[in-house]
Design an enzyme around this catalytic site. Structure first.
Site, PDB file in Angstrom:
ATOM      1  N   GLN B  30       0.862  -1.168   0.000  1.00  0.00           N
ATOM      2  CA  GLN B  30       0.000   0.000   0.000  1.00  0.00           C
ATOM      3  C   GLN B  30       0.895   1.212   0.000  1.00  0.00           C
ATOM      4  O   GLN B  30       1.370   1.636   1.034  1.00  0.00           O
ATOM      5  CB  GLN B  30      -0.891  -0.050   1.247  1.00  0.00           C
ATOM      6  CG  GLN B  30      -1.922   1.026   1.297  1.00  0.00           C
ATOM      7  CD  GLN B  30      -2.967   0.746   2.353  1.00  0.00           C
ATOM      8  OE1 GLN B  30      -2.864  -0.211   3.119  1.00  0.00           O
ATOM      9  NE2 GLN B  30      -3.976   1.583   2.412  1.00  0.00           N
ATOM     10  N   GLY B  31       1.193   1.703  -1.198  1.00  0.00           N
ATOM     11  CA  GLY B  31       2.089   2.847  -1.314  1.00  0.00           C
ATOM     12  C   GLY B  31       1.325   4.147  -1.182  1.00  0.00           C
ATOM     13  O   GLY B  31       0.140   4.153  -0.847  1.00  0.00           O
ATOM     14  N   ALA B  32       2.024   5.224  -1.449  1.00  0.00           N
ATOM     15  CA  ALA B  32       1.407   6.536  -1.345  1.00  0.00           C
ATOM     16  C   ALA B  32       0.334   6.713  -2.407  1.00  0.00           C
ATOM     17  O   ALA B  32      -0.687   7.347  -2.187  1.00  0.00           O
ATOM     18  CB  ALA B  32       2.474   7.612  -1.505  1.00  0.00           C
ATOM     19  N   GLU B  33       0.573   6.133  -3.562  1.00  0.00           N
ATOM     20  CA  GLU B  33      -0.316   6.367  -4.690  1.00  0.00           C
ATOM     21  C   GLU B  33      -1.199   5.173  -5.016  1.00  0.00           C
ATOM     22  O   GLU B  33      -2.304   5.340  -5.500  1.00  0.00           O
ATOM     23  CB  GLU B  33       0.517   6.688  -5.951  1.00  0.00           C
ATOM     24  CG  GLU B  33       1.404   7.905  -5.820  1.00  0.00           C
ATOM     25  CD  GLU B  33       0.587   9.186  -5.766  1.00  0.00           C
ATOM     26  OE1 GLU B  33      -0.529   9.194  -6.307  1.00  0.00           O
ATOM     27  OE2 GLU B  33       1.065  10.154  -5.158  1.00  0.00           O
ATOM     28  N   LYS B  51      -2.559  -3.019  -9.909  1.00  0.00           N
ATOM     29  CA  LYS B  51      -2.234  -1.729  -9.289  1.00  0.00           C
ATOM     30  C   LYS B  51      -3.457  -0.851  -9.375  1.00  0.00           C
ATOM     31  O   LYS B  51      -3.941  -0.552 -10.464  1.00  0.00           O
ATOM     32  CB  LYS B  51      -1.088  -1.055 -10.056  1.00  0.00           C
ATOM     33  CG  LYS B  51       0.295  -1.405  -9.551  1.00  0.00           C
ATOM     34  CD  LYS B  51       1.339  -0.599 -10.289  1.00  0.00           C
ATOM     35  CE  LYS B  51       2.182   0.176  -9.321  1.00  0.00           C
ATOM     36  NZ  LYS B  51       3.371   0.769  -9.964  1.00  0.00           N
ATOM     37  N   ASP B 164      12.796   6.375 -10.335  1.00  0.00           N
ATOM     38  CA  ASP B 164      12.764   5.951  -8.925  1.00  0.00           C
ATOM     39  C   ASP B 164      13.555   4.654  -8.761  1.00  0.00           C
ATOM     40  O   ASP B 164      13.047   3.665  -8.246  1.00  0.00           O
ATOM     41  CB  ASP B 164      11.303   5.761  -8.487  1.00  0.00           C
ATOM     42  CG  ASP B 164      11.160   5.513  -6.986  1.00  0.00           C
ATOM     43  OD1 ASP B 164      12.114   5.817  -6.231  1.00  0.00           O
ATOM     44  OD2 ASP B 164      10.103   5.002  -6.569  1.00  0.00           O
TER      45      ASP B 164
HETATM   46  N1  LIG Z   1       5.231  -7.338 -11.618  1.00  0.00           N
HETATM   47  C1  LIG Z   1       5.420  -7.645 -10.337  1.00  0.00           C
HETATM   48  N2  LIG Z   1       5.619  -8.930  -9.960  1.00  0.00           N
HETATM   49  C2  LIG Z   1       5.785  -9.260  -8.669  1.00  0.00           C
HETATM   50  N3  LIG Z   1       5.755  -8.371  -7.673  1.00  0.00           N
HETATM   51  C3  LIG Z   1       5.582  -7.082  -7.973  1.00  0.00           C
HETATM   52  C4  LIG Z   1       5.395  -6.653  -9.324  1.00  0.00           C
HETATM   53  N4  LIG Z   1       5.207  -5.318  -9.313  1.00  0.00           N
HETATM   54  C5  LIG Z   1       5.259  -4.942  -8.034  1.00  0.00           C
HETATM   55  N5  LIG Z   1       5.487  -5.987  -7.211  1.00  0.00           N
HETATM   56  C6  LIG Z   1       5.600  -5.948  -5.756  1.00  0.00           C
HETATM   57  O1  LIG Z   1       4.733  -4.946  -5.244  1.00  0.00           O
HETATM   58  C7  LIG Z   1       5.481  -3.895  -4.622  1.00  0.00           C
HETATM   59  C8  LIG Z   1       4.891  -2.533  -4.965  1.00  0.00           C
HETATM   60  O2  LIG Z   1       4.871  -2.342  -6.354  1.00  0.00           O
HETATM   61  P1  LIG Z   1       5.217  -0.948  -7.033  1.00  0.00           P
HETATM   62  O3  LIG Z   1       6.529  -0.483  -6.503  1.00  0.00           O
HETATM   63  O4  LIG Z   1       5.082  -1.103  -8.489  1.00  0.00           O
HETATM   64  O5  LIG Z   1       4.002  -0.087  -6.470  1.00  0.00           O
HETATM   65  P2  LIG Z   1       3.949   1.438  -6.041  1.00  0.00           P
HETATM   66  O6  LIG Z   1       2.746   1.582  -5.184  1.00  0.00           O
HETATM   67  O7  LIG Z   1       4.040   2.286  -7.234  1.00  0.00           O
HETATM   68  O8  LIG Z   1       5.246   1.542  -5.162  1.00  0.00           O
HETATM   69  P3  LIG Z   1       5.840   2.826  -4.438  1.00  0.00           P
HETATM   70  O9  LIG Z   1       4.802   3.288  -3.481  1.00  0.00           O
HETATM   71  O10 LIG Z   1       7.064   2.211  -3.783  1.00  0.00           O
HETATM   72  O11 LIG Z   1       6.164   3.787  -5.525  1.00  0.00           O
HETATM   73  C9  LIG Z   1       6.892  -4.076  -5.165  1.00  0.00           C
HETATM   74  O12 LIG Z   1       7.858  -3.611  -4.276  1.00  0.00           O
HETATM   75  C10 LIG Z   1       6.993  -5.583  -5.363  1.00  0.00           C
HETATM   76  O13 LIG Z   1       7.316  -6.230  -4.161  1.00  0.00           O
END
Ligand SMILES: Nc1ncnc2c1ncn2[C@@H]1O[C@H](COP(=O)(O)OP(=O)(O)OP(=O)(O)O)[C@@H](O)[C@H]1O
Lengths: 202, 272
Positions: B30-33, B51, B164
């Site tokens: 659960q990221g910021a976005e 996502k 990033d």
């Molecule tokens: N294609 C994938 N296959 C397997 N695991 C993944 C994949 N994409 C993301 N993950 C897992 O999910 C986590 C979060 O994904 P991602 O970094 O793309 O999301 P985000 O919300 O944009 O992240 P952040 O908030 O860090 O910017 C990753 O750190 C990884 O552990």
């Protein structure tokens, strides 16, 4: 009766997808004319099987069409959920061009028919019966994972429509058996094509 | 990420858009976005990442929708470009930008951070990695670093900056014991977990650019990320840069630019 495989898309378990495959089809002109006349009995996506690379290549536009048809309000860009499947296959937004490239044409001999079970009376039996009656050709059984759906493809034609150039083409690695290289090439192409269809028209 | 307020309970129980609303999904992050889930797509044997960028209640709804849409599209387009040009990233499997979701191919494996942690846990010592170790028993870890440099070089070469680059956003695809037994390679590596393909993920901040400055900033971010997660691994990181410099035409010019970017970074932190 034609052989029909029913696919269940994850997240849309209530809307099974009926798919049939034919080779040596002899009445493509007739089938196409029924589409042009918008004969309600012929509400199918009739796809030229030489343009389908893999099962996912077919299931992707099918999913999207279903998804858009079920949105409130519906977000289809073409007339019916079935024509939308053909439209979604093409990389551009030209509906006529989609039909010419992916739809049944007068010279089609390998055919994929897709029917969405949007209402309860559309079942695998009803589709098998109707297609068995109207398609003059050899029905091909489709396995559980749909492997047969890519067996009639013409890779070079597909490459061209999606402007793939040499992307994903195996670079003549030594020691790799040809069969493996082939599977690898298709996987690479498939992953690019699914992406192209996803961002289409956006 | 530290400055982000803890999300309220309405976040963790977010209602997902169609068709995921009533599907049993596993929340991964659960990221910021974005909310990131694991699920399947198109077939029950196609694992994927979902996502979802939920609406931001503090933003005007129309503006919010437009921004979400634009960002998801940008991310998806960059990923498709990468796949087209042969750069290893997760494939885009599906997208509904209006509803805020993107579905990506599942990558099985860990990331560079966890992989290096494992190497350390299994007895690897950064301090003992002299130049002479490159051909010795530690050659796999050096090769691992080179693979990272080459991957980053490849993205830059096609005109994409990641935006990033962290040790978590570089995944290491598992190759061990996958599928049928693979023919034993003549020289099997001592640490097979170090030999997986490097897959770049999280292109949410990526841009299409060929400016050396942007590329150098990408490297600088990665360098800082390495220093943060693996202090003591500076010499190892040099190998990333070396491989990067050799990986494409223009790589060396970017390394030169990196020196300026470092200097600026240092000045800024002295003022800071
Ligand atoms: N294609 C994938 N296959 C397997 N695991 C993944 C994949 N994409 C993301 N993950 C897992 O999910 C986590 C979060 O994904 P991602 O970094 O793309 O999301 P985000 O919300 O944009 O992240 P952040 O908030 O860090 O910017 C990753 O750190 C990884 O552990």
């Amino acid at each position: 009766m034609a052989a029909v495989r029913t696919f269940s898309l994850p997240h849309y378990p209530d809307y099974p997808i009926q798919v049939a495959l034919f080779k040596d089809v002899k009445n493509a002109t007739f089938l196409r004319s029924q589409l042009l006349e918008a004969n309600a009995d012929f509400d199918y996506a009739f796809i030229d099987a030489t343009m389908i690379l893999t099962p996912l290549h077919l299931l992707h536009p099918t999913f999207l069409s279903l998804h858009l048809a079920l949105s409130t309000p519906p977000r289809l860009k073409s007339r019916t959920p079935h024509s939308e499947i053909i439209f979604r296959l093409h990389p551009n937004n030209n509906i006529g061009e989609s039909y010419r490239k992916f739809g049944i044409t007068d010279t089609t001999t390998s055919l994929i028919a897709v029917k969405l079970s949007l209402t309860p009376e559309i079942t695998s039996e009803s589709v098998a019966k109707h297609l068995g009656d109207v398609v003059e050709g050899t029905s091909v059984e489709i396995g559980e994972n749909g492997e047969q759906l890519g067996e009639m493809c013409q890779v070079s034609k597909i490459r061209k429509v999606y402007k793939l150039g040499d992307g994903g083409k195996p670079k003549g690695k030594k020691g790799v058996v040809n069969g493996d290289a082939d599977v690898d090439e298709r996987k690479q192409m498939e992953s690019v094509i699914l992406g192209i269809m996803s961002v289409k028209g956006t | 990420m530290a400055s982000i307020p803890t999300p309220g309970p309405e976040y963790t129980t977010h209602i997902l858009p169609a068709p995921f609303t009533s599907s049993p999904l596993t929340l991964l992050a659960q990221g910021a976005e974005a909310l990131v889930y694991r699920t399947t797509f198109l077939t029950p044997n196609t694992p994927c990442i979902l996502k979802y960028r939920p609406p931001k209640p503090y933003r005007h709804p129309i503006l919010d929708k437009r921004l979400t849409r634009a960002r998801l599209l940008a991310e998806a387009r960059v990923l498709v470009k990468c796949r087209r040009d042969g750069v290893k990233v997760p494939a885009v499997l599906g997208l509904d930008a209006d509803q805020g979701w993107l579905v990506l191919e599942w990558v099985e494996g860990g990331n560079v951070r966890s992989t290096l942690d494992r190497w350390v846990k299994e007895g690897g010592q950064f301090e003992k990695l002299g130049e002479s170790s490159k051909d010795g028993e530690n050659k796999d870890v050096w090769e691992f670093m080179r693979a990272i440099g080459t991957s980053v070089g490849k993205v830059h070469d096609i005109g994409v900056c990641h935006g990033d680059l962290t040790t978590s956003n570089l995944m290491v695809k598992t190759t061990e014991g996958h599928g049928q037994a693979q023919p034993q390679k003549p020289s099997a590596p001592a640490q097979p977990y170090l030999t997986g393909d490097i897959i770049l993920i999280d292109f949410g901040l990526a841009t299409q650019t060929v400016q050396d400055e942007d590329r150098a900033v990408d490297l600088y971010v990665l360098e800082r990320a390495f220093a943060a997660t693996h202090p003591g691994a500076e010499s190892l990181f040099q190998e990333v840069l070396r491989a990067y410099g050799e990986s494409y035409r223009g790589g060396r010019a970017v390394l030169k630019k990196l020196e300026d970017v470092r200097l600026r970074g240092r000045k800024r932190s002295m003022l800071g």
